[in-house]
Design a protein around this motif. Sequence first.
Motif, PDB file in Angstrom:
ATOM      1  N   ASP A 287      43.147  42.063  48.534  1.00  0.00           N
ATOM      2  CA  ASP A 287      41.875  41.033  49.352  1.00  0.00           C
ATOM      3  C   ASP A 287      42.647  40.234  49.969  1.00  0.00           C
TER       4      ASP A 287
ATOM      5  N   PHE B   2      41.743  36.427  49.702  1.00  0.00           N
ATOM      6  CA  PHE B   2      42.324  35.769  48.439  1.00  0.00           C
ATOM      7  C   PHE B   2      43.781  35.685  48.641  1.00  0.00           C
TER       8      PHE B   2
ATOM      9  N   ASN C 286      43.459  43.493  40.387  1.00  0.00           N
ATOM     10  CA  ASN C 286      42.152  43.281  40.936  1.00  0.00           C
ATOM     11  C   ASN C 286      41.978  42.648  42.314  1.00  0.00           C
ATOM     12  N   ASN C 287      42.997  41.687  42.723  1.00  0.00           N
ATOM     13  CA  ASN C 287      42.711  41.105  43.985  1.00  0.00           C
ATOM     14  C   ASN C 287      44.022  40.894  45.194  1.00  0.00           C
TER      15      ASN C 287
END
Length: 78
Positions: free
Chosen positions: A29, A32, A25-26
């Motif tokens: 990103d 992050f 999910n990250n």
Amino acid sequence: MDDLCEHCQFNLGYIVDHIKEININNINDPMFTLNHDNFQYLCLECHNKKTFGTPKEKIREGFSFNELGELVYSPPIK
């Protein structure tokens, strides 16, 4: 100047580790994955404990840690 592991404060740290783990999910990103507030400096022993747990907890059958604390393949003895 050598820096100590941020966890044990004993061994020299040389692995930059994510405090909060990267997951599906990250991973894309950069706020992050590249955020310096999510980095910590660990020695190999502390990194392996954090990532893999203690040998009795999380190591899959057929693997173990060698004398350097590295995860290695070790087939079961029959």
